[in-house]
Design a protein around this motif. Structure first.
Motif, PDB file in Angstrom:
ATOM      1  N   TRP A  36       0.715  -1.316  -0.112  1.00 47.24           N
ATOM      2  CA  TRP A  36       0.035   0.158   0.102  1.00 47.24           C
ATOM      3  C   TRP A  36       0.938   1.280   0.112  1.00 47.24           C
ATOM      4  O   TRP A  36       1.822   1.452   0.867  1.00 47.24           O
ATOM      5  CB  TRP A  36      -0.941  -0.114   1.154  1.00 47.24           C
ATOM      6  N   TYR A  37       0.619   2.060  -0.888  1.00 50.66           N
ATOM      7  CA  TYR A  37       1.250   3.582  -0.886  1.00 50.66           C
ATOM      8  C   TYR A  37       0.293   4.579  -0.923  1.00 50.66           C
ATOM      9  O   TYR A  37      -1.049   4.419  -0.978  1.00 50.66           O
ATOM     10  CB  TYR A  37       2.138   3.516  -2.279  1.00 50.66           C
ATOM     11  N   ARG A  45       4.258   9.622  -4.510  1.00 49.80           N
ATOM     12  CA  ARG A  45       3.849   8.713  -3.872  1.00 49.80           C
ATOM     13  C   ARG A  45       4.727   7.910  -2.972  1.00 49.80           C
ATOM     14  O   ARG A  45       5.919   7.750  -3.206  1.00 49.80           O
ATOM     15  CB  ARG A  45       3.392   7.694  -4.902  1.00 49.80           C
ATOM     16  N   TYR A  94      -3.102   3.889  -2.631  1.00 52.81           N
ATOM     17  CA  TYR A  94      -2.889   2.742  -3.778  1.00 52.81           C
ATOM     18  C   TYR A  94      -2.418   1.570  -3.468  1.00 52.81           C
ATOM     19  O   TYR A  94      -1.584   1.354  -2.863  1.00 52.81           O
ATOM     20  CB  TYR A  94      -1.997   3.501  -4.742  1.00 52.81           C
ATOM     21  N   CYS A  95      -2.990   0.550  -3.976  1.00 54.14           N
ATOM     22  CA  CYS A  95      -2.653  -0.739  -3.903  1.00 54.14           C
ATOM     23  C   CYS A  95      -1.586  -1.177  -4.966  1.00 54.14           C
ATOM     24  O   CYS A  95      -1.738  -0.527  -6.180  1.00 54.14           O
ATOM     25  CB  CYS A  95      -3.866  -1.877  -3.900  1.00 54.14           C
ATOM     26  N   ASN A  96      -0.670  -1.707  -4.514  1.00 58.52           N
ATOM     27  CA  ASN A  96       0.237  -2.254  -5.498  1.00 58.52           C
ATOM     28  C   ASN A  96       0.889  -3.651  -5.512  1.00 58.52           C
ATOM     29  O   ASN A  96       0.849  -4.414  -4.511  1.00 58.52           O
ATOM     30  CB  ASN A  96       1.946  -1.321  -5.088  1.00 58.52           C
ATOM     31  N   GLN A 104       5.501  -3.482 -11.899  1.00 59.63           N
ATOM     32  CA  GLN A 104       4.636  -3.138 -10.939  1.00 59.63           C
ATOM     33  C   GLN A 104       3.366  -2.671 -11.300  1.00 59.63           C
ATOM     34  O   GLN A 104       3.180  -2.128 -12.570  1.00 59.63           O
ATOM     35  CB  GLN A 104       5.012  -1.830 -10.130  1.00 59.63           C
ATOM     36  N   THR A 105       2.328  -2.895 -10.802  1.00 53.23           N
ATOM     37  CA  THR A 105       0.668  -2.742 -11.234  1.00 53.23           C
ATOM     38  C   THR A 105       0.314  -1.930 -10.118  1.00 53.23           C
ATOM     39  O   THR A 105       0.414  -2.211  -8.818  1.00 53.23           O
ATOM     40  CB  THR A 105       0.085  -3.882 -11.589  1.00 53.23           C
ATOM     41  N   TRP A 106      -0.586  -0.986 -10.143  1.00 55.03           N
ATOM     42  CA  TRP A 106      -1.358  -0.069  -9.357  1.00 55.03           C
ATOM     43  C   TRP A 106      -2.861   0.065  -9.571  1.00 55.03           C
ATOM     44  O   TRP A 106      -3.225  -0.183 -10.692  1.00 55.03           O
ATOM     45  CB  TRP A 106      -0.765   1.411  -9.499  1.00 55.03           C
TER      46      TRP A 106
END
Length: 116
Positions: A36-37, A45, A94-96, A104-106
């Protein structure tokens, strides 16, 4: 491509709690880490909490003792329990998903607002 969908954001008073959830379209076992960011306007971020597939979770200093990251393998979800919230926790969260390749996917983000 994996899809991440966050939920659980909202408005809460200082001292309150929120639980964010991230629904992952693939098995979370596929990923090196989930995290989590958060981001505020005009800022970069920043990491809040990261849960690697192997090893211990790590937290930003600001989150230690107040936030807890967890995962539910059966449901392919990653959650962030946030307690003792402060106005400075206000941000888009944001979930990562971090792949072993480095990719990486956000998620799309969820707004958390903490009022005084």
């Amino acid at each position: 491509q994996v899809q991440l969908v966050e939920s659980g954001g909202g408005l809460v008073q200082a001292g309150g709690s929120l639980r964010l959830s991230c629904a992952v379209s693939e098995s979370i076992f596929m990923f090196k880490a989930m995290g989590w960011y958060r981001q505020t306007p005009g800022s970069q971020r920043e990491l809040v909490a990261r849960r690697p597939r192997i090893g211990s979770s790590n937290y930003a200093d600001s989150a230690k003792g107040r936030f807890t990251i967890s995962s539910d393998i059966a449901k392919n979800t990653v959650s962030l329990q946030m307690d003792s919230l402060k106005p400075e926790d206000t941000a888009v969260y944001y979930c990562n998903a971090e792949e072993y390749s480095g990719s990486q996917t956000w998620g799309q983000g969820t707004q958390v607002t903490v009022s005084v």
